[in-house]
Scaffold this motif. Sequence first.
Motif, PDB file in Angstrom:
ATOM      1  N   ASP A  57       0.442 -19.844 -10.496  1.00  0.00           N
ATOM      2  CA  ASP A  57       0.978 -20.303  -9.215  1.00  0.00           C
ATOM      3  C   ASP A  57       1.995 -19.307  -8.663  1.00  0.00           C
ATOM      4  N   GLU A  58       2.849 -18.764  -9.538  1.00  0.00           N
ATOM      5  CA  GLU A  58       3.853 -17.807  -9.069  1.00  0.00           C
ATOM      6  C   GLU A  58       3.210 -16.486  -8.657  1.00  0.00           C
ATOM      7  N   TYR A  59       2.172 -16.051  -9.363  1.00  0.00           N
ATOM      8  CA  TYR A  59       1.455 -14.850  -8.921  1.00  0.00           C
ATOM      9  C   TYR A  59       0.819 -15.078  -7.553  1.00  0.00           C
ATOM     10  N   ALA A  60       0.290 -16.277  -7.332  1.00  0.00           N
ATOM     11  CA  ALA A  60      -0.325 -16.587  -6.037  1.00  0.00           C
ATOM     12  C   ALA A  60       0.710 -16.544  -4.921  1.00  0.00           C
ATOM     13  N   ILE A  61       1.909 -17.080  -5.170  1.00  0.00           N
ATOM     14  CA  ILE A  61       2.972 -17.036  -4.158  1.00  0.00           C
ATOM     15  C   ILE A  61       3.373 -15.595  -3.873  1.00  0.00           C
ATOM     16  N   MET A  62       3.553 -14.813  -4.927  1.00  0.00           N
ATOM     17  CA  MET A  62       3.950 -13.415  -4.768  1.00  0.00           C
ATOM     18  C   MET A  62       2.928 -12.658  -3.923  1.00  0.00           C
ATOM     19  N   LEU A  63       1.654 -12.794  -4.241  1.00  0.00           N
ATOM     20  CA  LEU A  63       0.614 -12.067  -3.500  1.00  0.00           C
ATOM     21  C   LEU A  63       0.512 -12.566  -2.062  1.00  0.00           C
ATOM     22  N   GLU A  64       0.655 -13.874  -1.868  1.00  0.00           N
ATOM     23  CA  GLU A  64       0.588 -14.435  -0.515  1.00  0.00           C
ATOM     24  C   GLU A  64       1.716 -13.872   0.357  1.00  0.00           C
ATOM     25  N   ARG A  65       2.910 -13.754  -0.199  1.00  0.00           N
ATOM     26  CA  ARG A  65       4.028 -13.209   0.585  1.00  0.00           C
ATOM     27  C   ARG A  65       3.784 -11.746   0.941  1.00  0.00           C
ATOM     28  N   HIS A  66       3.312 -10.947  -0.023  1.00  0.00           N
ATOM     29  CA  HIS A  66       3.010  -9.546   0.287  1.00  0.00           C
ATOM     30  C   HIS A  66       1.994  -9.451   1.416  1.00  0.00           C
ATOM     31  N   HIS A  67       0.911 -10.198   1.320  1.00  0.00           N
ATOM     32  CA  HIS A  67      -0.151 -10.095   2.321  1.00  0.00           C
ATOM     33  C   HIS A  67       0.285 -10.662   3.664  1.00  0.00           C
ATOM     34  N   THR A  68       1.126 -11.676   3.649  1.00  0.00           N
ATOM     35  CA  THR A  68       1.633 -12.210   4.918  1.00  0.00           C
ATOM     36  C   THR A  68       2.423 -11.131   5.665  1.00  0.00           C
ATOM     37  N   VAL A  69       3.306 -10.451   4.957  1.00  0.00           N
ATOM     38  CA  VAL A  69       4.090  -9.385   5.590  1.00  0.00           C
ATOM     39  C   VAL A  69       3.174  -8.270   6.081  1.00  0.00           C
ATOM     40  N   LEU A  70       2.221  -7.848   5.262  1.00  0.00           N
ATOM     41  CA  LEU A  70       1.309  -6.780   5.674  1.00  0.00           C
ATOM     42  C   LEU A  70       0.503  -7.189   6.907  1.00  0.00           C
ATOM     43  N   ASN A  71       0.018  -8.421   6.929  1.00  0.00           N
ATOM     44  CA  ASN A  71      -0.776  -8.872   8.074  1.00  0.00           C
ATOM     45  C   ASN A  71       0.059  -8.963   9.345  1.00  0.00           C
ATOM     46  N   GLU A  72       1.333  -9.339   9.208  1.00  0.00           N
ATOM     47  CA  GLU A  72       2.172  -9.424  10.398  1.00  0.00           C
ATOM     48  C   GLU A  72       2.630  -8.046  10.864  1.00  0.00           C
ATOM     49  N   LEU A  73       2.771  -7.117   9.943  1.00  0.00           N
ATOM     50  CA  LEU A  73       3.095  -5.743  10.341  1.00  0.00           C
ATOM     51  C   LEU A  73       1.915  -5.076  11.033  1.00  0.00           C
ATOM     52  N   GLY A  74       0.728  -5.292  10.506  1.00  0.00           N
ATOM     53  CA  GLY A  74      -0.446  -4.592  11.034  1.00  0.00           C
ATOM     54  C   GLY A  74      -1.662  -5.480  11.143  1.00  0.00           C
ATOM     55  N   PRO A  75      -1.648  -6.460  12.059  1.00  0.00           N
ATOM     56  CA  PRO A  75      -2.790  -7.378  12.158  1.00  0.00           C
ATOM     57  C   PRO A  75      -4.084  -6.703  12.570  1.00  0.00           C
ATOM     58  N   THR A  76      -3.990  -5.510  13.166  1.00  0.00           N
ATOM     59  CA  THR A  76      -5.203  -4.802  13.598  1.00  0.00           C
ATOM     60  C   THR A  76      -5.473  -3.575  12.739  1.00  0.00           C
ATOM     61  N   ASP A  77      -4.815  -3.475  11.593  1.00  0.00           N
ATOM     62  CA  ASP A  77      -5.006  -2.326  10.706  1.00  0.00           C
ATOM     63  C   ASP A  77      -5.965  -2.698   9.580  1.00  0.00           C
ATOM     64  N   PRO A  78      -7.232  -2.291   9.690  1.00  0.00           N
ATOM     65  CA  PRO A  78      -8.178  -2.657   8.626  1.00  0.00           C
ATOM     66  C   PRO A  78      -8.005  -1.829   7.361  1.00  0.00           C
ATOM     67  N   GLU A  79      -7.356  -0.668   7.472  1.00  0.00           N
ATOM     68  CA  GLU A  79      -7.177   0.207   6.321  1.00  0.00           C
ATOM     69  C   GLU A  79      -5.733   0.675   6.237  1.00  0.00           C
ATOM     70  N   LEU A  80      -5.326   1.000   5.038  1.00  0.00           N
ATOM     71  CA  LEU A  80      -3.966   1.469   4.798  1.00  0.00           C
ATOM     72  C   LEU A  80      -4.000   2.703   3.910  1.00  0.00           C
ATOM     73  N   TYR A  81      -2.978   3.556   4.086  1.00  0.00           N
ATOM     74  CA  TYR A  81      -2.713   4.556   3.069  1.00  0.00           C
ATOM     75  C   TYR A  81      -2.030   3.862   1.895  1.00  0.00           C
ATOM     76  N   VAL A  82      -2.484   4.178   0.705  1.00  0.00           N
ATOM     77  CA  VAL A  82      -1.820   3.741  -0.527  1.00  0.00           C
ATOM     78  C   VAL A  82      -1.255   4.991  -1.186  1.00  0.00           C
ATOM     79  N   ILE A  83       0.063   5.063  -1.245  1.00  0.00           N
ATOM     80  CA  ILE A  83       0.747   6.225  -1.820  1.00  0.00           C
ATOM     81  C   ILE A  83       1.346   5.785  -3.149  1.00  0.00           C
ATOM     82  N   THR A  84       0.987   6.481  -4.204  1.00  0.00           N
ATOM     83  CA  THR A  84       1.515   6.183  -5.529  1.00  0.00           C
ATOM     84  C   THR A  84       2.194   7.421  -6.086  1.00  0.00           C
ATOM     85  N   ARG A  85       3.067   7.207  -7.059  1.00  0.00           N
ATOM     86  CA  ARG A  85       3.855   8.310  -7.618  1.00  0.00           C
ATOM     87  C   ARG A  85       3.906   8.193  -9.130  1.00  0.00           C
TER      88      ARG A  85
END
Length: 251
Positions: A57-85
């Motif tokens: 349940d806590e993993y589901a909440i965590m992922l839902e919050r991440h995706h909510t922010v991403l969707n509100e930042l870029g509702p028309t962005d079908p793709e993203l850069y993923v930068i890792t280090r």
Amino acid sequence: MSETSAWHGLGLDALSALREQRWPALPEGIQMRHVHPDRWVRFHSLPGSKRYPESDDEYAIMLERHHTVLNELGPTDPELYVITREWNEDSEPLARMPHLRQVDPDARHWGSHVHDDDFPDYIVYEHEYVSVRPCTRQALDPLLRLVADEVIAGVTLAPLDLRWLYHPYDGGGDVYAPSASVTALKAAHPDWLSTHPTTRPSTGSSTSSCSSSCGQRSTAATRSTRTASGTSTVVIWRMSVPCSAAVRTPC
């Protein structure tokens, strides 16, 4: 390339130029949220500012919050850069860590630079990788779970025009975006806001820790160095690219 990823982004040189235009490099010790506090907001990924998920349940909440922010930042962005280090003592990139190869198999080496040279005998290099992935749960959730579990750090998600940046960390996520977008996000999710965000510029210390009011554990990010006399562990905190507070992000 994998079925969930294809390179539709800029060439690496053009991408570097766009990043410098959108998010210019700052002097060492100065973080972007100190220069542009109106363009930054920190959200916590679990109720009560709990740092680490411990149930489905806590993993589901965590992922839902991440995706909510991403969707509100870029509702028309079908793709993203993923930068890792990744960090090690070699100036040239080595084989990527297995966890990252698994969740981000199509990443391309973007560049390498000195990350920490405070100790001449233990110079640490940072290696950046970039891929283009769909902004979907299938493509991003495995990566976000590794971040939440503190298996990896230093991840950035961004649209192809780099107009905003999202830095998930173990416990939440930092948003860098136009001030209007930041204001709207704060108004939409007041219960997710950090109650003690760090906006004060660094006083020169290279260490950072989670505030005691988070009620969660605080550990340092480390890298091990093999030497003729054994293995030494070096504590690493700073990041020299625009990102959240450090490899280890305070709550």
